[in-house]
Design a protein around this motif. Structure first.
Motif, PDB file in Angstrom:
ATOM      1  N   GLN A  65       0.693  -1.141   0.013  1.00  0.00           N
ATOM      2  CA  GLN A  65       0.155  -0.093   0.027  1.00  0.00           C
ATOM      3  C   GLN A  65       0.724   1.234  -0.077  1.00  0.00           C
ATOM      4  O   GLN A  65       1.710   1.340   0.741  1.00  0.00           O
ATOM      5  CB  GLN A  65      -0.902   0.011   1.186  1.00  0.00           C
ATOM      6  CG  GLN A  65      -1.812   1.173   1.149  1.00  0.00           C
ATOM      7  CD  GLN A  65      -2.711   1.164   2.434  1.00  0.00           C
ATOM      8  OE1 GLN A  65      -2.161   0.856   3.499  1.00  0.00           O
ATOM      9  NE2 GLN A  65      -4.132   1.717   2.324  1.00  0.00           N
ATOM     10  N   LEU A  66       0.744   2.036  -0.870  1.00  0.00           N
ATOM     11  CA  LEU A  66       1.365   3.276  -0.948  1.00  0.00           C
ATOM     12  C   LEU A  66       0.535   4.521  -0.434  1.00  0.00           C
ATOM     13  O   LEU A  66      -0.654   4.257  -0.477  1.00  0.00           O
ATOM     14  CB  LEU A  66       1.873   3.869  -2.370  1.00  0.00           C
ATOM     15  CG  LEU A  66       2.741   2.790  -3.270  1.00  0.00           C
ATOM     16  CD1 LEU A  66       2.881   2.983  -4.545  1.00  0.00           C
ATOM     17  CD2 LEU A  66       3.920   2.629  -2.688  1.00  0.00           C
ATOM     18  N   PRO A  67       1.404   5.764  -0.108  1.00  0.00           N
ATOM     19  CA  PRO A  67       0.486   6.668   0.477  1.00  0.00           C
ATOM     20  C   PRO A  67      -0.749   6.966  -0.302  1.00  0.00           C
ATOM     21  O   PRO A  67      -0.613   7.390  -1.606  1.00  0.00           O
ATOM     22  CB  PRO A  67       1.467   7.590   0.448  1.00  0.00           C
ATOM     23  CG  PRO A  67       2.546   7.158   0.994  1.00  0.00           C
ATOM     24  CD  PRO A  67       2.587   5.752   0.076  1.00  0.00           C
ATOM     25  N   PHE A  68      -1.999   7.328  -0.055  1.00  0.00           N
ATOM     26  CA  PHE A  68      -3.133   7.640  -0.707  1.00  0.00           C
ATOM     27  C   PHE A  68      -3.578   6.721  -2.015  1.00  0.00           C
ATOM     28  O   PHE A  68      -4.155   7.277  -2.720  1.00  0.00           O
ATOM     29  CB  PHE A  68      -2.778   9.172  -1.271  1.00  0.00           C
ATOM     30  CG  PHE A  68      -2.362  10.116  -0.386  1.00  0.00           C
ATOM     31  CD1 PHE A  68      -3.150  10.407   0.744  1.00  0.00           C
ATOM     32  CD2 PHE A  68      -0.977  10.448  -0.187  1.00  0.00           C
ATOM     33  CE1 PHE A  68      -2.903  11.518   1.762  1.00  0.00           C
ATOM     34  CE2 PHE A  68      -0.630  11.427   0.859  1.00  0.00           C
ATOM     35  CZ  PHE A  68      -1.527  11.768   1.837  1.00  0.00           C
ATOM     36  N   GLN A  69      -3.225   5.610  -1.967  1.00  0.00           N
ATOM     37  CA  GLN A  69      -3.531   4.558  -2.741  1.00  0.00           C
ATOM     38  C   GLN A  69      -4.116   3.156  -1.997  1.00  0.00           C
ATOM     39  O   GLN A  69      -3.537   2.958  -0.924  1.00  0.00           O
ATOM     40  CB  GLN A  69      -2.320   4.212  -3.713  1.00  0.00           C
ATOM     41  CG  GLN A  69      -1.861   5.206  -4.544  1.00  0.00           C
ATOM     42  CD  GLN A  69      -0.747   5.034  -5.469  1.00  0.00           C
ATOM     43  OE1 GLN A  69      -0.573   3.732  -5.900  1.00  0.00           O
ATOM     44  NE2 GLN A  69      -0.164   5.885  -6.555  1.00  0.00           N
ATOM     45  N   PRO A  70      -4.800   2.362  -2.834  1.00  0.00           N
ATOM     46  CA  PRO A  70      -5.321   1.148  -2.202  1.00  0.00           C
ATOM     47  C   PRO A  70      -4.303   0.014  -2.156  1.00  0.00           C
ATOM     48  O   PRO A  70      -3.201   0.045  -2.903  1.00  0.00           O
ATOM     49  CB  PRO A  70      -6.602   0.710  -2.782  1.00  0.00           C
ATOM     50  CG  PRO A  70      -6.129   1.382  -4.249  1.00  0.00           C
ATOM     51  CD  PRO A  70      -5.463   2.653  -3.936  1.00  0.00           C
ATOM     52  N   TRP A  71      -4.401  -1.102  -1.386  1.00  0.00           N
ATOM     53  CA  TRP A  71      -3.607  -2.174  -1.346  1.00  0.00           C
ATOM     54  C   TRP A  71      -3.614  -2.696  -2.893  1.00  0.00           C
ATOM     55  O   TRP A  71      -4.523  -2.798  -3.414  1.00  0.00           O
ATOM     56  CB  TRP A  71      -4.225  -3.110  -0.489  1.00  0.00           C
ATOM     57  CG  TRP A  71      -4.063  -2.902   0.890  1.00  0.00           C
ATOM     58  CD1 TRP A  71      -4.712  -2.275   1.863  1.00  0.00           C
ATOM     59  CD2 TRP A  71      -2.637  -3.129   1.819  1.00  0.00           C
ATOM     60  NE1 TRP A  71      -4.192  -2.377   3.007  1.00  0.00           N
ATOM     61  CE2 TRP A  71      -2.958  -2.907   3.012  1.00  0.00           C
ATOM     62  CE3 TRP A  71      -1.329  -3.540   1.318  1.00  0.00           C
ATOM     63  CZ2 TRP A  71      -1.855  -2.900   4.116  1.00  0.00           C
ATOM     64  CZ3 TRP A  71      -0.464  -3.676   2.555  1.00  0.00           C
ATOM     65  CH2 TRP A  71      -1.103  -3.290   3.623  1.00  0.00           C
ATOM     66  N   ARG A  72      -2.492  -3.179  -3.309  1.00  0.00           N
ATOM     67  CA  ARG A  72      -2.204  -3.978  -4.576  1.00  0.00           C
ATOM     68  C   ARG A  72      -1.356  -5.216  -4.280  1.00  0.00           C
ATOM     69  O   ARG A  72      -0.580  -5.200  -3.402  1.00  0.00           O
ATOM     70  CB  ARG A  72      -1.437  -2.780  -5.488  1.00  0.00           C
ATOM     71  CG  ARG A  72      -1.901  -1.916  -5.886  1.00  0.00           C
ATOM     72  CD  ARG A  72      -1.224  -1.045  -6.729  1.00  0.00           C
ATOM     73  NE  ARG A  72      -1.956   0.301  -7.059  1.00  0.00           N
ATOM     74  CZ  ARG A  72      -1.608   1.326  -8.081  1.00  0.00           C
ATOM     75  NH1 ARG A  72      -0.467   1.016  -8.535  1.00  0.00           N
ATOM     76  NH2 ARG A  72      -2.215   2.249  -8.317  1.00  0.00           N
ATOM     77  N   LEU A  73      -1.866  -6.185  -5.249  1.00  0.00           N
ATOM     78  CA  LEU A  73      -1.021  -7.450  -5.145  1.00  0.00           C
ATOM     79  C   LEU A  73       0.132  -7.300  -6.073  1.00  0.00           C
ATOM     80  O   LEU A  73       0.203  -6.999  -6.937  1.00  0.00           O
ATOM     81  CB  LEU A  73      -1.944  -8.519  -5.661  1.00  0.00           C
ATOM     82  CG  LEU A  73      -1.447 -10.045  -5.750  1.00  0.00           C
ATOM     83  CD1 LEU A  73      -1.303 -10.468  -4.475  1.00  0.00           C
ATOM     84  CD2 LEU A  73      -2.217 -10.832  -6.636  1.00  0.00           C
ATOM     85  N   LYS A  74       1.379  -7.348  -5.124  1.00  0.00           N
ATOM     86  CA  LYS A  74       2.642  -7.236  -6.105  1.00  0.00           C
ATOM     87  C   LYS A  74       3.119  -8.496  -6.540  1.00  0.00           C
ATOM     88  O   LYS A  74       3.819  -8.669  -7.370  1.00  0.00           O
ATOM     89  CB  LYS A  74       3.541  -6.674  -4.890  1.00  0.00           C
ATOM     90  CG  LYS A  74       3.218  -5.066  -4.713  1.00  0.00           C
ATOM     91  CD  LYS A  74       3.115  -4.260  -5.794  1.00  0.00           C
ATOM     92  CE  LYS A  74       4.278  -3.775  -6.340  1.00  0.00           C
ATOM     93  NZ  LYS A  74       3.987  -3.213  -7.632  1.00  0.00           N
ATOM     94  N   GLN A  75       3.061  -9.796  -5.720  1.00  0.00           N
ATOM     95  CA  GLN A  75       3.665 -10.915  -5.872  1.00  0.00           C
ATOM     96  C   GLN A  75       2.984 -12.048  -5.277  1.00  0.00           C
ATOM     97  O   GLN A  75       2.042 -11.801  -4.262  1.00  0.00           O
ATOM     98  CB  GLN A  75       4.970 -11.163  -5.344  1.00  0.00           C
ATOM     99  CG  GLN A  75       6.009 -10.446  -5.932  1.00  0.00           C
ATOM    100  CD  GLN A  75       7.284 -10.591  -5.061  1.00  0.00           C
ATOM    101  OE1 GLN A  75       7.568  -9.803  -4.288  1.00  0.00           O
ATOM    102  NE2 GLN A  75       8.183 -11.404  -5.622  1.00  0.00           N
ATOM    103  N   GLN A  76       2.691 -13.059  -6.040  1.00  0.00           N
ATOM    104  CA  GLN A  76       2.234 -14.373  -5.260  1.00  0.00           C
ATOM    105  C   GLN A  76       2.634 -15.665  -5.740  1.00  0.00           C
ATOM    106  O   GLN A  76       3.400 -15.614  -6.814  1.00  0.00           O
ATOM    107  CB  GLN A  76       0.624 -14.381  -5.421  1.00  0.00           C
ATOM    108  CG  GLN A  76      -0.033 -14.741  -6.943  1.00  0.00           C
ATOM    109  CD  GLN A  76      -1.421 -14.684  -7.069  1.00  0.00           C
ATOM    110  OE1 GLN A  76      -2.195 -14.798  -5.910  1.00  0.00           O
ATOM    111  NE2 GLN A  76      -1.917 -14.588  -8.148  1.00  0.00           N
ATOM    112  N   ALA A  77       2.440 -16.675  -5.087  1.00  0.00           N
ATOM    113  CA  ALA A  77       3.003 -18.134  -5.381  1.00  0.00           C
ATOM    114  C   ALA A  77       2.186 -19.058  -4.934  1.00  0.00           C
ATOM    115  O   ALA A  77       1.319 -18.755  -3.920  1.00  0.00           O
ATOM    116  CB  ALA A  77       4.341 -18.260  -4.939  1.00  0.00           C
ATOM    117  N   ALA A  78       2.161 -20.312  -5.680  1.00  0.00           N
ATOM    118  CA  ALA A  78       1.481 -21.345  -4.919  1.00  0.00           C
ATOM    119  C   ALA A  78       2.179 -21.825  -3.683  1.00  0.00           C
ATOM    120  O   ALA A  78       3.298 -21.828  -3.608  1.00  0.00           O
ATOM    121  CB  ALA A  78       1.345 -22.395  -6.060  1.00  0.00           C
ATOM    122  N   PRO A  79       1.464 -22.574  -2.772  1.00  0.00           N
ATOM    123  CA  PRO A  79       2.329 -23.034  -1.620  1.00  0.00           C
ATOM    124  C   PRO A  79       3.274 -23.936  -1.792  1.00  0.00           C
ATOM    125  O   PRO A  79       4.127 -24.227  -1.156  1.00  0.00           O
ATOM    126  CB  PRO A  79       1.018 -23.526  -0.624  1.00  0.00           C
ATOM    127  CG  PRO A  79      -0.318 -22.739  -1.207  1.00  0.00           C
ATOM    128  CD  PRO A  79      -0.146 -22.613  -2.558  1.00  0.00           C
TER     129      PRO A  79
END
Length: 139
Positions: A72-86
């Motif tokens: 989450q950046l200032p004045f911006q909503p949360w964003r998905l940056k990375q993901q992986a399978a377990p």
């Protein structure tokens, strides 16, 4: 997407487990986050909020279906940056750095998912619980 109370409750419980004082945050504070990023059939197993000394803040969320790093950046909503399978998770580590430290989740074939944390105790507990999950436990 409608959000089941079980999914939101698992997120709040995971955040409370990673809190220094063991206090769970109010569910209403995380409802929008859960609706945006979590599926109705997901259960959050672990979460670690970044307490970095930078101008952005990250969070690591481990569910029964995926591992995610949001920012989450200032004045911006949360964003998905990375993901992986377990199944791609190889493990995690905590490395102290100045007055904080870095938690890195090693992922097969990808860049590590990382977050800065000011609490060594909380970070080490998160890494230990993640290792337990990787080696067949439930944290």
């Amino acid at each position: 997407m409608t959000q089941t109370s079980d999914t939101l409750a698992s997120l709040v419980a995971a955040l409370g487990a990673s809190d220094e004082e063991g206090k769970a945050p109010p569910a209403v504070a995380w409802r929008r986050f859960a609706q945006k990023f979590l599926r109705d059939d997901e259960t959050v197993l672990l979460a670690l909020e970044g307490e970095g000394w930078t101008w952005w803040d990250s969070i690591l969320v481990i569910t029964d279906q995926r591992v995610m790093r949001m920012r989450q950046l200032p004045f911006q909503p949360w964003r998905l940056k990375q993901q992986a399978a377990p199944a791609e998770v190889l493990g995690a580590e905590f490395r102290p750095w100045l007055v904080s430290g870095i938690v890195r989740i090693r992922v097969r074939g990808k860049r590590p998912l990382r977050v800065m944390s000011a609490s060594e105790r909380t970070s080490r507990a998160f890494v230990d619980r993640l290792h337990a999950l990787v080696h067949g436990g439930r944290g």
